[in-house]
Design a protein around this motif. Structure first.
Motif, PDB file in Angstrom:
ATOM      1  N   PHE A 170      -5.073   2.946   9.174  1.00 10.24           N
ATOM      2  CA  PHE A 170      -5.574   2.289   8.277  1.00 10.24           C
ATOM      3  C   PHE A 170      -6.496   2.299   7.634  1.00 10.24           C
ATOM      4  CE2 PHE A 170      -4.877  -2.450   5.835  1.00 10.24           C
ATOM      5  CZ  PHE A 170      -6.019  -2.555   6.014  1.00 10.24           C
ATOM      6  N   VAL A 171      -6.845   1.830   6.736  1.00 12.13           N
ATOM      7  CA  VAL A 171      -8.063   1.892   6.072  1.00 12.13           C
ATOM      8  C   VAL A 171      -8.204   0.529   5.414  1.00 12.13           C
ATOM      9  CG1 VAL A 171     -10.085   2.655   4.206  1.00 12.13           C
ATOM     10  CG2 VAL A 171      -8.370   4.489   5.694  1.00 12.13           C
ATOM     11  N   ALA A 172      -7.924   0.255   4.724  1.00  5.89           N
ATOM     12  CA  ALA A 172      -7.977  -1.408   4.081  1.00  5.89           C
ATOM     13  C   ALA A 172      -6.624  -1.737   3.303  1.00  5.89           C
ATOM     14  CB  ALA A 172      -8.816  -1.025   2.602  1.00  5.89           C
ATOM     15  N   VAL A 173      -7.015  -2.866   2.971  1.00  4.48           N
ATOM     16  CA  VAL A 173      -5.448  -3.856   2.249  1.00  4.48           C
ATOM     17  C   VAL A 173      -5.722  -5.008   0.886  1.00  4.48           C
ATOM     18  CG1 VAL A 173      -4.828  -5.409   3.681  1.00  4.48           C
ATOM     19  CG2 VAL A 173      -3.409  -4.949   3.124  1.00  4.48           C
ATOM     20  N   ILE A 174      -4.806  -5.066   0.673  1.00  4.05           N
ATOM     21  CA  ILE A 174      -5.387  -6.083  -0.734  1.00  4.05           C
ATOM     22  C   ILE A 174      -4.158  -6.874  -1.025  1.00  4.05           C
ATOM     23  CG2 ILE A 174      -4.933  -5.243  -2.788  1.00  4.05           C
ATOM     24  CD1 ILE A 174      -7.806  -6.030  -4.660  1.00  4.05           C
ATOM     25  N   SER A 175      -4.172  -8.297  -1.202  1.00  2.97           N
ATOM     26  CA  SER A 175      -3.062  -9.190  -0.762  1.00  2.97           C
ATOM     27  C   SER A 175      -2.606  -8.734  -2.258  1.00  2.97           C
ATOM     28  CB  SER A 175      -3.377 -10.376  -0.474  1.00  2.97           C
ATOM     29  OG  SER A 175      -4.597 -10.998  -1.467  1.00  2.97           O
ATOM     30  N   ARG A 176      -1.665  -9.608  -2.429  1.00  2.00           N
ATOM     31  CA  ARG A 176      -0.941  -9.904  -4.102  1.00  2.00           C
ATOM     32  C   ARG A 176      -1.697 -10.401  -4.985  1.00  2.00           C
ATOM     33  NH1 ARG A 176       3.820 -12.054  -3.088  1.00  2.00           N
ATOM     34  NH2 ARG A 176       3.085 -13.017  -1.366  1.00  2.00           N
ATOM     35  N   SER A 177      -2.113 -11.487  -4.371  1.00  2.00           N
ATOM     36  CA  SER A 177      -3.048 -11.779  -6.422  1.00  2.00           C
ATOM     37  C   SER A 177      -3.492 -13.138  -5.104  1.00  2.00           C
ATOM     38  CB  SER A 177      -1.854 -13.141  -6.626  1.00  2.00           C
ATOM     39  OG  SER A 177      -1.168 -14.192  -5.923  1.00  2.00           O
TER      40      SER A 177
END
Length: 124
Positions: free
Chosen positions: A47-54
């Protein structure tokens, strides 16, 4: 069904920058948390990075904090990974992935759709 297509990879020298893009098909992009993973030769996918939906929340692995920035454009159905101060150890195939209705998933099994991957090579 969501199709993901990465672009923007390539080869740069250490200290340089690259911006990865991942274009998603479909009309429900905003329902997906979007993540970036990478896999170096002989290593497991990480895993590197994640961004949520809003109202986007973001989360990064320690090794890229302060150097990488994940962002998204829900109008263009695209997620980005801006990578600065690149290091040889960032060399890997990078994958974007979509996770339906989850918040900030960090495990590969929490993702429902994957792109085909794109090579990033950093030379010293």
């Amino acid at each position: 069904q969501v199709q993901l297509v990465e672009s923007g990879g390539g080869s740069v020298q250490a200290g340089g920058s690259l911006r990865l893009s991942c274009a998603a098909s479909g009309r429900t992009f905003s329902r997906y948390a979007m993540g970036w993973f990478r896999q170096a030769p002989g290593k497991e996918r990480e895993f590197v990075a994640v961004i949520s939906r809003s109202n986007p929340n973001t989360y990064y692995i320690d090794s890229v904090k302060g150097r990488f920035t994940i962002s998204r454009d829900n109008v263009k159905n695209t997620v980005y990974l801006q990578m600065n101060s690149l290091k040889p150890e960032d060399t890997a195939v990078y994958y974007c992935a979509a996770s339906y209705l989850r918040t900030v998933p960090a495990g590969a099994t929490e993702y429902d759709y994957w792109g085909q991957g794109i090579q990033v090579t950093i030379s010293s």
